[in-house]
Design a protein around this motif. Structure first.
Motif, PDB file in Angstrom:
ATOM      1  N   GLY A   1       3.055  38.669  46.510  1.00  0.00           N
ATOM      2  CA  GLY A   1       2.095  38.343  45.446  1.00  0.00           C
ATOM      3  C   GLY A   1       0.702  38.069  45.979  1.00  0.00           C
ATOM      4  O   GLY A   1      -0.259  38.027  45.206  1.00  0.00           O
ATOM      5  N   GLU A   2       0.572  37.867  47.291  1.00  0.00           N
ATOM      6  CA  GLU A   2      -0.767  37.632  47.843  1.00  0.00           C
ATOM      7  C   GLU A   2      -1.404  38.964  48.222  1.00  0.00           C
ATOM      8  O   GLU A   2      -0.804  39.773  48.947  1.00  0.00           O
TER       9      GLU A   2
ATOM     10  N   GLU B   1      16.512  34.850  51.587  1.00  0.00           N
ATOM     11  CA  GLU B   1      17.479  35.883  51.982  1.00  0.00           C
ATOM     12  C   GLU B   1      18.051  36.571  50.745  1.00  0.00           C
ATOM     13  O   GLU B   1      18.209  37.794  50.717  1.00  0.00           O
ATOM     14  N   GLN B   2      18.325  35.786  49.708  1.00  0.00           N
ATOM     15  CA  GLN B   2      18.884  36.371  48.485  1.00  0.00           C
ATOM     16  C   GLN B   2      17.863  37.295  47.817  1.00  0.00           C
ATOM     17  O   GLN B   2      18.190  38.408  47.392  1.00  0.00           O
ATOM     18  N   LEU B   3      16.607  36.833  47.746  1.00  0.00           N
ATOM     19  CA  LEU B   3      15.553  37.671  47.138  1.00  0.00           C
ATOM     20  C   LEU B   3      15.410  38.976  47.914  1.00  0.00           C
ATOM     21  O   LEU B   3      15.220  40.047  47.337  1.00  0.00           O
ATOM     22  N   TYR B   4      15.505  38.883  49.219  1.00  0.00           N
ATOM     23  CA  TYR B   4      15.368  40.075  50.063  1.00  0.00           C
ATOM     24  C   TYR B   4      16.564  41.017  49.844  1.00  0.00           C
ATOM     25  O   TYR B   4      16.396  42.230  49.700  1.00  0.00           O
TER      26      TYR B   4
ATOM     27  N   VAL C   1      16.906  37.771  59.632  1.00  0.00           N
ATOM     28  CA  VAL C   1      17.313  38.920  58.806  1.00  0.00           C
ATOM     29  C   VAL C   1      16.224  39.992  58.859  1.00  0.00           C
ATOM     30  O   VAL C   1      16.481  41.152  59.130  1.00  0.00           O
ATOM     31  N   ALA C   2      14.991  39.593  58.603  1.00  0.00           N
ATOM     32  CA  ALA C   2      13.881  40.558  58.587  1.00  0.00           C
ATOM     33  C   ALA C   2      12.557  39.803  58.738  1.00  0.00           C
ATOM     34  O   ALA C   2      12.485  38.629  58.376  1.00  0.00           O
TER      35      ALA C   2
ATOM     36  N   ASN D   1       8.842  42.370  49.291  1.00  0.00           N
ATOM     37  CA  ASN D   1       8.484  43.253  50.398  1.00  0.00           C
ATOM     38  C   ASN D   1       8.086  42.411  51.595  1.00  0.00           C
ATOM     39  O   ASN D   1       7.438  41.378  51.429  1.00  0.00           O
ATOM     40  N   ILE D   2       8.459  42.879  52.766  1.00  0.00           N
ATOM     41  CA  ILE D   2       8.101  42.191  54.006  1.00  0.00           C
ATOM     42  C   ILE D   2       7.122  43.098  54.751  1.00  0.00           C
ATOM     43  O   ILE D   2       7.282  44.318  54.754  1.00  0.00           O
TER      44      ILE D   2
END
Ligand code: SF4
Length: 307
Positions: A192-193, A227-230, A273-274, A236-237
């Motif tokens: 969101g940023e 982690e759940q959202l990902y 995780v990422a 996005n990462i």
């Protein structure tokens, strides 16, 4: 070494002329965002160890933790001094009497030349700031590390910090008015940023009496809400290329006297995780340094006065 940014490690070496290491200690203090005072589940990126790198000791005793940490870092060929680093959880979340005992124990060894206290901005009463300021002395590294994360309230809400950016600014000003050096912790790549939002955070930091910045990418740690959202593909990462470019843009907007304590989050393979590029700290730092050279730029090159 000539760097394009003011690295905290370089500052320490030039001041103390020896190896200075941060020793992460676990004070076993909790956090209002975990004990129910503000929330139970914590910030969405916070792991069960309170958002810190694992400490090198399982002992509850801070002096014993120091000893274990020292043994892990031991090198006979170089004089080494230590900064007691209270990183995990909220290290001002207690009564001044309790905190004093903890801080005294953390700095009790003669080879400890500093105390770095990590905390939330909303856990810094006048009484606690007075206590922290009582540890100021010559040739001693007293640092207050405030979890600011971003200057934007929408991001703090996304992260479930349970505080706003006004309290971050207020706590920086209160600490600074007592002569306590402040390092702010910032996350780049918060969903969101926009690029402009991140640059605005750098500009605001430069306008405040901040002495250090610890920057890292938003990363996903096991057993966190993030982690759940990902896993659900809701966020996005940043790629490594994006992060390198953004962090250089960010540092270009930081005042040149602000020390850079960290450029990337450090995590072990098992808990990360990422993004997986986060495991290659040396490669990322080299890419950041190469990017500054490629641009011919450096920390503070884009600092404007009076924003
Ligand atoms: S304030 Fe720190 S310790 Fe507390 S939940 Fe957030 S990241 Fe974890």
């Amino acid at each position: 070494m000539n760097r394009s940014y003011f690295f905290f490690g370089d500052y320490l070496r030039s001041k103390y002329h020896c190896r200075v290491l941060k020793l992460s200690l676990n004070t076993n203090l909790s956090c209002p965002n975990r004990d129910g005072s503000l929330g139970f589940s914590g910030c969405i990126f916070c792991s069960e160890n309170g958002s810190a790198s694992p400490v090198s000791s399982v002992s509850d005793d801070l002096v014993k933790q120091m000893e274990d940490g020292r043994n892990n870092f031991k090198r006979s060929d170089e004089d080494t001094r230590y900064i007691a680093y209270l990183q995990a959880f909220t290290n001002t979340f207690g009564t001044p009497e309790k905190l004093k005992k903890i801080y005294d124990a953390a700095v009790s060894s003669p080879d400890v030349i500093g105390l770095m206290i990590g905390t939330r901005p909303d856990c810094l009463s006048d009484e606690i700031l007075e206590l922290i300021s009582s540890y100021k002395k010559d040739n001693f590294e007293l640092w207050l590390e405030i979890g600011m994360q971003s200057i934007h309230d929408k991001s703090l809400q996304f992260l479930r910090r349970m505080h706003d950016s006004d309290i971050s600014v207020k706590s920086i000003l209160s600490a600074s008015s007592r002569g306590i050096p402040v390092c702010v912790h910032i996350i780049l790549g918060i969903p969101g940023e926009s690029w402009s939002d991140m640059m605005r955070t750098a500009e605001v930091i430069s306008s405040l009496p901040v002495n250090g910045v610890k920057i890292h990418q938003l990363h996903v740690i096991r057993r966190t809400l993030l982690e759940q959202l990902y896993a659900d593909n809701k966020i996005n990462i940043l790629s490594m290329k994006e992060y390198v470019s953004i962090i250089c843009d960010f540092i270009e907007r930081l005042r040149p006297d602000i020390t850079i304590h960290r450029l990337i989050a450090d995590r072990d393979e098992k808990s990360l995780v990422a993004p997986r590029w986060g495991m290659h700290k040396g490669t990322v730092i080299k890419a950041i340094e190469d990017e500054f050279i490629r641009r011919g730029s450096y920390q503070g090159i884009l600092v404007k006065s009076g924003f």
